[in-house]
Scaffold this motif. Structure first.
Motif, PDB file in Angstrom:
ATOM      1  N   ASP A  49       0.838  -1.199   0.000  1.00  0.00           N
ATOM      2  CA  ASP A  49       0.000   0.000   0.000  1.00  0.00           C
ATOM      3  C   ASP A  49       0.872   1.248   0.000  1.00  0.00           C
TER       4      ASP A  49
ATOM      5  N   ALA B  69      -6.187   6.715   4.926  1.00  0.00           N
ATOM      6  CA  ALA B  69      -5.768   5.322   4.764  1.00  0.00           C
ATOM      7  C   ALA B  69      -5.376   4.719   6.113  1.00  0.00           C
ATOM      8  N   LEU B  81      -5.676  -1.509   0.533  1.00  0.00           N
ATOM      9  CA  LEU B  81      -6.288  -0.193   0.406  1.00  0.00           C
ATOM     10  C   LEU B  81      -6.325   0.183  -1.068  1.00  0.00           C
ATOM     11  N   VAL B  83      -6.688   3.352  -3.496  1.00  0.00           N
ATOM     12  CA  VAL B  83      -6.622   4.817  -3.498  1.00  0.00           C
ATOM     13  C   VAL B  83      -6.729   5.270  -4.945  1.00  0.00           C
ATOM     14  N   VAL B  97     -10.662   6.510  -1.031  1.00  0.00           N
ATOM     15  CA  VAL B  97      -9.794   5.677  -0.186  1.00  0.00           C
ATOM     16  C   VAL B  97     -10.696   4.576   0.369  1.00  0.00           C
TER      17      VAL B  97
END
Lengths: 142, 142
Positions: A49, B69, B81, B83, B97
């Motif tokens: 991430d 996040a 995650l 984004v 997000v």
């Protein structure tokens, strides 16, 4: 994370054509001629991430993502740029930067999973990579 | 861009619940209980793409995206995650997000356009917004 060196994910390597290395990231051109589509992969092992990167690396990555966005805007004058770090399928951290036009093959939906990929013809690929390298300031490297 | 003041896009306002204002951005909770999903909207009028922001604003936005996040990771322990700044439908610059789990309603596909939204129940919504405000350091504001 382990001390293993960075190795580009094999799916990313298979799906993309090498454009060049920026200071932090490797830039690939997605092999789908329907969309001007870059993939930016920071060469840091074990990242998944964005928030796994150290802050300075995150900022460097974003600067390189911006550079790719400017390059696509300069070359393709998109109506919209899509910038996304998803990674549900390929876990290795990578950022998509995609130039979108009204009426493109997925518009206005996101591009992932829409229709069938159209591979670049060899001549078009060579030309596009060359233009991208100039736009990214990589033309004289390597 | 004109000197018009920032006004939150009406679609974003309708789709999201107000969580709070960070220094640059307004944070909304997408009204879809299937996914922990924040939308981060910098309060700068006339912005469409990330590279439309001045560099300092871009870095501030990314810091706030990171904060969202971290909040989602702390509250929901996602596998991944997502984004993304897409904006093909709503032009006003906004960043999604999203906390993703293996087996969630869209996994491993992106969430956009998958199935039907599930609205939050009132009690669950209030609780989630309260937890997010604590995680974002907004609990004592307003």
């Amino acid at each position: 994370m382990s001390g293993a060196p960075f190795v580009l994910d094999s799916t990313l390597a298979a799906d993309g054509h090498f454009v060049g290395d920026l200071p932090l990231s490797t830039v690939l051109l997605m092999d789908d001629a329907r969309f001007p589509w870059l993939i930016v992969v920071p060469r840091v092992a074990g990242m998944r991430d964005l928030i796994d990167l150290r802050r300075a690396q995150r900022q460097a990555l974003l600067d390189e993502v911006d550079a790719c966005a400017y390059a696509l805007r300069a070359l393709h004058a998109p109506l919209k740029l899509n910038v996304a770090a998803l990674g549900n399928v390929v876990a290795q951290l990578h950022v998509h930067v995609i130039a979108r036009h009204a009426g493109d093959a997925a518009w206005p939906k996101p591009v992932w999973g829409v229709g069938d990929r159209e591979h670049y013809a060899s001549v078009a690929l060579t030309a596009e990579v060359a233009r991208l390298r100039v736009a990214l300031g990589l033309a004289n490297a390597q």
